[in-house]
Design an enzyme around this catalytic site. Structure first.
Site, PDB file in Angstrom:
ATOM      1  N   GLY A  51      48.920  32.789  36.024  1.00  0.00           N
ATOM      2  CA  GLY A  51      47.813  33.737  36.181  1.00  0.00           C
ATOM      3  C   GLY A  51      48.164  35.032  36.876  1.00  0.00           C
ATOM      4  CD  GLU A 105      46.795  31.840  43.248  1.00  0.00           C
ATOM      5  OE1 GLU A 105      46.789  32.428  42.151  1.00  0.00           O
ATOM      6  OE2 GLU A 105      46.630  30.623  43.348  1.00  0.00           O
ATOM      7  CG  ASP A 106      45.203  33.792  39.195  1.00  0.00           C
ATOM      8  OD1 ASP A 106      45.119  33.132  40.256  1.00  0.00           O
ATOM      9  OD2 ASP A 106      45.231  33.251  38.078  1.00  0.00           O
ATOM     10  CG  ASP A 109      36.779  28.853  42.381  1.00  0.00           C
ATOM     11  OD1 ASP A 109      35.793  28.768  43.112  1.00  0.00           O
ATOM     12  OD2 ASP A 109      36.760  28.464  41.200  1.00  0.00           O
ATOM     13  CE  LYS A 137      35.444  32.467  40.225  1.00  0.00           C
ATOM     14  NZ  LYS A 137      35.535  31.229  39.426  1.00  0.00           N
ATOM     15  CG  PHE A 158      35.623  30.318  33.827  1.00  0.00           C
ATOM     16  CD1 PHE A 158      36.534  29.682  34.657  1.00  0.00           C
ATOM     17  CD2 PHE A 158      36.032  30.689  32.552  1.00  0.00           C
ATOM     18  CE1 PHE A 158      37.827  29.420  34.230  1.00  0.00           C
ATOM     19  CE2 PHE A 158      37.318  30.429  32.111  1.00  0.00           C
ATOM     20  CZ  PHE A 158      38.214  29.794  32.948  1.00  0.00           C
ATOM     21  CG  ASP A 165      44.334  30.175  31.343  1.00  0.00           C
ATOM     22  OD1 ASP A 165      44.269  30.258  32.592  1.00  0.00           O
ATOM     23  OD2 ASP A 165      44.477  29.088  30.755  1.00  0.00           O
ATOM     24  NE  ARG A 171      47.936  32.084  31.017  1.00  0.00           N
ATOM     25  CZ  ARG A 171      47.497  31.464  32.101  1.00  0.00           C
ATOM     26  NH1 ARG A 171      47.030  32.170  33.103  1.00  0.00           N
ATOM     27  NH2 ARG A 171      47.525  30.146  32.186  1.00  0.00           N
TER      28      ARG A 171
HETATM   29  P1  5GP Z   1      40.902  27.111  43.813  1.00  0.00           P
HETATM   30  O1  5GP Z   1      41.973  26.112  44.096  1.00  0.00           O
HETATM   31  O2  5GP Z   1      40.814  28.225  44.822  1.00  0.00           O
HETATM   32  O3  5GP Z   1      39.560  26.459  43.579  1.00  0.00           O
HETATM   33  O4  5GP Z   1      41.206  27.762  42.422  1.00  0.00           O
HETATM   34  C1  5GP Z   1      42.257  28.592  42.286  1.00  0.00           C
HETATM   35  C2  5GP Z   1      42.881  28.546  40.896  1.00  0.00           C
HETATM   36  O5  5GP Z   1      41.939  28.134  39.898  1.00  0.00           O
HETATM   37  C3  5GP Z   1      43.304  29.926  40.538  1.00  0.00           C
HETATM   38  O6  5GP Z   1      44.642  30.147  40.887  1.00  0.00           O
HETATM   39  C4  5GP Z   1      43.085  29.961  39.040  1.00  0.00           C
HETATM   40  O7  5GP Z   1      44.237  29.494  38.392  1.00  0.00           O
HETATM   41  C5  5GP Z   1      41.946  29.004  38.799  1.00  0.00           C
HETATM   42  N1  5GP Z   1      40.644  29.686  38.733  1.00  0.00           N
HETATM   43  C6  5GP Z   1      39.679  29.742  39.679  1.00  0.00           C
HETATM   44  N2  5GP Z   1      38.612  30.438  39.267  1.00  0.00           N
HETATM   45  C7  5GP Z   1      38.907  30.859  38.014  1.00  0.00           C
HETATM   46  C8  5GP Z   1      38.198  31.657  37.044  1.00  0.00           C
HETATM   47  O8  5GP Z   1      37.056  32.131  37.219  1.00  0.00           O
HETATM   48  N3  5GP Z   1      38.841  31.867  35.860  1.00  0.00           N
HETATM   49  C9  5GP Z   1      40.075  31.376  35.592  1.00  0.00           C
HETATM   50  N4  5GP Z   1      40.595  31.663  34.398  1.00  0.00           N
HETATM   51  N5  5GP Z   1      40.773  30.627  36.480  1.00  0.00           N
HETATM   52  C10 5GP Z   1      40.190  30.383  37.671  1.00  0.00           C
HETATM   53 MG    MG Z   2      46.262  30.673  39.756  1.00  0.00          MG
END
Ligand code: 5GP
Ligand code: MG
Length: 185
Positions: A51, A105-106, A109, A137, A158, A165, A171
């Site tokens: 990402g 990081e992209d 969340d 977020k 999302f 992706d 992507r």
């Molecule tokens: P976390 O572990 O913080 O819940 O989620 C982080 C990872 O989940 C990110 O690195 C990403 O790969 C994926 N992710 C979280 N939210 C989104 C979103 O809205 N869209 C996409 N495509 N990936 C997300």
């Molecule tokens: Mg990621």
């Protein structure tokens, strides 16, 4: 920017145009440059695959001090929601012993991925770990790890594009799109 894009079974609508993404990267790069001005440490810039590829590339071009680029591949998402478990698909591409690491990081969340990654990096003997994320977020983030550099905050929905992706697709878009539940296929 397209009015709507369709990936697999879902429709997405525009959220952030590419120009705005680039401006937010200019701003975050300026902050990092200010923090590292005159430094003689060469931090590891850690791209979290897949990402963060686009973000890492755009960020790197704007940094005016030496960095050591490395990658790691983690995953926690299946479809449009987090599974809760963080999986390491590919290990670190270099030795970080005694080095300062800036995670690129992209999106953050729930923060589970970043929390797991910070643990991994300290276990591999990083001297210091900082976090730089393109997107956050804020409503979802419940962890205590400090997010040193955040380029943009977005609502809890999302999104795809600019590296992110939906099950492998989306992507390559230069803009960011958000799930559109109103438009029927
Ligand atoms: P976390 O572990 O913080 O819940 O989620 C982080 C990872 O989940 C990110 O690195 C990403 O790969 C994926 N992710 C979280 N939210 C989104 C979103 O809205 N869209 C996409 N495509 N990936 C997300
Ligand atoms: Mg990621």
């Amino acid at each position: 920017m397209k009015d709507r894009i369709k990936l697999h079974d879902k429709v997405f609508k525009p959220l952030i145009p590419g120009e705005q993404i680039e401006k937010s990267i200019d701003a975050v790069a300026a902050k990092i440059n200010a923090d590292y001005e005159g430094t003689d440490t060469v931090p590891v810039l850690l791209c979290v695959l897949n990402g963060s590829i686009l973000f890492t590339a755009e960020l790197m071009k704007r940094l005016d001090f030496d960095v050591d680029l490395m990658s790691i591949k983690l995953s926690s998402y299946r479809g449009t929601s987090s599974t809760g478990a963080v999986h390491m698909d590919m290990g670190l591409t270099g030795d970080i012993t005694g080095k300062e690491v800036i995670i690129v990081e992209d999106i953050v969340d729930t923060g589970r991925t970043i929390e797991a990654l910070v643990k991994i990096l300290y276990a591999r003997k990083a001297s210091k770990v900082k976090v730089c994320t393109l997107l956050l977020k804020p409503e979802m983030y419940k962890k205590t790890i400090n997010l040193d550099y955040v380029a943009m905050e977005i609502p809890n929905d999302f999104i795809v594009g600019f590296g992110l992706d939906y099950d492998g697709l989306g992507r390559n878009y230069k803009d960011i799109y958000i799930l559109d539940t109103d438009t029927k296929l």
